[in-house]
Design an enzyme around this catalytic site. Structure first.
Site, short mmCIF file in Angstrom:
data_model
loop_
_atom_site.label_atom_id
_atom_site.label_comp_id
_atom_site.label_asym_id
_atom_site.label_seq_id
_atom_site.Cartn_x
_atom_site.Cartn_y
_atom_site.Cartn_z
N GLY A 61 1.63 -2.02 -5.53
CA GLY A 61 1.09 -3.36 -5.71
C GLY A 61 -0.13 -3.66 -4.87
O GLY A 61 -0.52 -4.83 -4.75
N ASP A 62 -0.75 -2.65 -4.27
CA ASP A 62 -1.99 -2.82 -3.51
C ASP A 62 -2.71 -1.48 -3.53
O ASP A 62 -2.55 -0.71 -4.48
CB ASP A 62 -1.70 -3.32 -2.09
CG ASP A 62 -2.84 -4.16 -1.51
OD1 ASP A 62 -3.94 -3.59 -1.34
OD2 ASP A 62 -2.65 -5.36 -1.25
N ASP A 63 -3.50 -1.16 -2.48
CA ASP A 63 -4.19 0.13 -2.46
C ASP A 63 -3.18 1.28 -2.47
O ASP A 63 -2.20 1.28 -1.71
CB ASP A 63 -5.04 0.25 -1.20
CG ASP A 63 -6.17 -0.77 -1.14
OD1 ASP A 63 -6.79 -1.02 -2.19
OD2 ASP A 63 -6.42 -1.31 -0.06
N ASP A 70 0.84 -1.20 0.00
CA ASP A 70 0.00 0.00 0.00
C ASP A 70 0.88 1.25 0.00
O ASP A 70 1.97 1.26 0.57
CB ASP A 70 -0.88 0.05 1.25
CG ASP A 70 -1.89 -1.09 1.33
OD1 ASP A 70 -1.76 -2.06 0.58
OD2 ASP A 70 -2.81 -0.99 2.16
N SER A 123 -3.57 1.25 -9.17
CA SER A 123 -3.49 -0.02 -8.47
C SER A 123 -4.09 -1.10 -9.35
O SER A 123 -5.31 -1.20 -9.46
CB SER A 123 -4.22 0.03 -7.12
OG SER A 123 -4.25 -1.25 -6.54
#
Length: 495
Positions: free
Chosen positions: A285-287, A265, A318
């Site tokens: 790689g996420d939020d 995140d 994202s």
């Protein structure tokens, strides 16, 4: 014979005489005023330097290697003064430790600044101190040592219970701080690099026995400014302010691979109050941003909400999760959040609220305004079945409250499902408002404005056509048609 002056000349002469008498008297009687004005002028310059956010000043523009680093504190030191080498090979942990110990002695004198010159500075995790500025020059890069044995273990976060990924202790962050006041991390766009590649690989291979740590984590602190730097390749969440007040993140770039970099995140405000996130670029790689406040019964017991948060002028991406999220760990509550003037591009989801049975807490008074979605699989998501729990002891009667959410001036194109609001009989969504929505779609064969157990209204004409669960109002907010189907569901996760 006495000369009689014309009225105009007489008045002018009188004014000159009065002025001559007045100036010395003013200078004598207003010395205190001049001193105060001088102090105010000096103070304004000092405040400007400390407040590092002035976008109109060239002090934070890109500069050549010969430009001296500005002093933003009464005292400043270079890392090389404490034995730093900067070749990317030497272990700089001791140099950082000596420097911060020295700076900690200047707290009562306005604090001090630590300049990190150009170079690569390899280090194990270290702690910051109050009344400190960490300044990264252009081409300065702090590198996290990849050997996890060098990363200290810490107790699990009290609002998360046993641990986020594993029971028991967790790894600390590369740059850490607790119970701090007046902390600045800034620079000429220098970089803090967690070198997370080995962490991600070990996590996927299940070789880690403890939860991964963030890149930068500040806990139980206030008056924090993060600006004009790049954060990249964090082992876990990138910047994690935990139970903090008065936090500003401005002009920050946050990067991680969009795939194969799990849980990286960008910014995760967690039980934080009075926070601004603005003018940032985030691709991770996420939020990109995820507002949190604790996990299930542990977050309910800790009881610290995230509130009064402004997110504006962001460009985020994202491909795995969402551009801007609330939850899913939101058991302490989230309220009074504004997200405005943001672009979410090439993402799996644009904006999302996620929760589940067992979370408790609330998400309320959330405003989304002037957002652009560019090539997103799903635009707006509210999800109430995000069933990930720290353990099996969560309270199945702890039901979150989701209400008072507005979406205004939402536009975009290349979106597969513009709106998916998935309430449930246990967790209905209340008082959701849509106004001025125009989202170009790429999938036209099924419903693409999906609803379940939601109550709210649509004002004026929006595209695509809203679901039948919502009341209709005209542009003047006069009722046109009441919904008779608020519990109808047409959620289709296959599209």
């Amino acid at each position: 014979m006495v000369e009689t002056l014309p009225v105009g000349r007489f008045q002018l002469q009188q004014q000159r005489l009065e002025l001559k008498r007045w100036i010395p008297a003013f200078l004598s009687s207003h010395k205190t005023l001049f001193v105060l004005l001088w102090i105010a002028a000096f103070g304004s310059v000092f405040f400007w330097q400390w407040n590092i956010g002035g976008s109109g000043f060239s002090i934070f523009a890109k500069v050549g290697p010969g430009r001296p680093m500005p002093k933003m504190r009464p005292f400043a030191f270079n890392l090389t003064d404490f034995g730093g080498v900067g070749d990317g090979v030497a272990d700089e942990t001791a140099a950082f430790g000596r420097a911060i110990l020295a700076i900690s002695k200047f707290g009562k004198r306005g604090g001090a600044q630590l300049n990190v010159p150009p170079g690569k500075w390899l280090t194990a995790p270290f702690n910051l101190t109050s009344h400190m500025t960490l300044f990264l020059a252009e081409d300065a890069e702090i590198l996290g040592i990849q050997d996890e044995k060098r990363w200290a273990l810490m107790p699990p976060l009290p609002s998360y219970g046993y641990g986020r990924e594993h029971n028991g202790s967790r790894y600390g962050s590369l740059i850490h701080g607790q119970n701090l006041r007046d902390l600045v991390i800034t620079g000429h766009n220098g970089t803090i690099n967690g070198q997370g590649q080995s962490w991600w690989k070990k996590y996927r291979q299940k070789l880690l026995n403890h939860s991964r740590g963030p890149l930068v984590q500040i806990m139980w602190s206030s008056d924090i400014v993060i600006s004009d730097i790049t954060l990249r390749d964090s082992p876990f969440w990138t910047f994690h302010p935990y139970d903090c007040k008065n936090v500003t993140v401005r002009n920050v770039t946050i990067l991680a691979p969009i795939f194969e970099a799990p849980n990286t995140d960008g910014i995760d405000p967690d039980s934080c109050e009075d926070m601004v996130i603005e003018d940032c670029y985030i691709s991770v790689g996420d939020d990109a941003v995820a507002i949190k406040s604790g996990w299930d019964q542990y977050g309910i017991a800790y009881g610290r909400p995230s509130r009064n948060i402004l997110i504006r002028n962001l460009i985020v991406r994202s491909m795995v999760s969402a551009g801007i999220s609330i939850g899913s760990e939101m058991s302490g509550g989230v309220s009074n959040v504004t997200v405005e003037n943001a672009v979410v591009w090439s993402s799996r989801r644009a904006v999302r609220i996620k929760t589940a049975v067992g979370r408790g807490g609330y998400v309320r008074d959330i405003t989304y305004r002037n957002l652009t979605f560019d090539n997103a699989r799903v635009g707006i998501v509210i999800k109430t079945d995000y069933n990930e729990h720290p353990d099996d002891d969560f309270d199945r009667k702890a039901l979150p409250i989701i209400r008072d959410i507005s979406f205004t001036e939402i536009h975009g194109h290349g979106v597969r499902v513009p709106v998916r609001i998935h309430g449930s009989e246990d967790i209905p969504i209340r008082n959701v408002t849509f106004r001025d929505i125009s989202i170009g779609i790429t999938y036209k064969k099924k419903h693409i404005f999906q609803c379940a157990f939601v109550e709210g209204r649509v004002i004026g004409t929006i595209f695509p056509a809203p679901c039948e669960n919502l009341d209709r109002y005209d542009e003047e907010e006069r009722l046109v048609k009441l919904s008779a189907a608020q519990n109808v569901t047409d959620i289709d996760y296959d599209i």
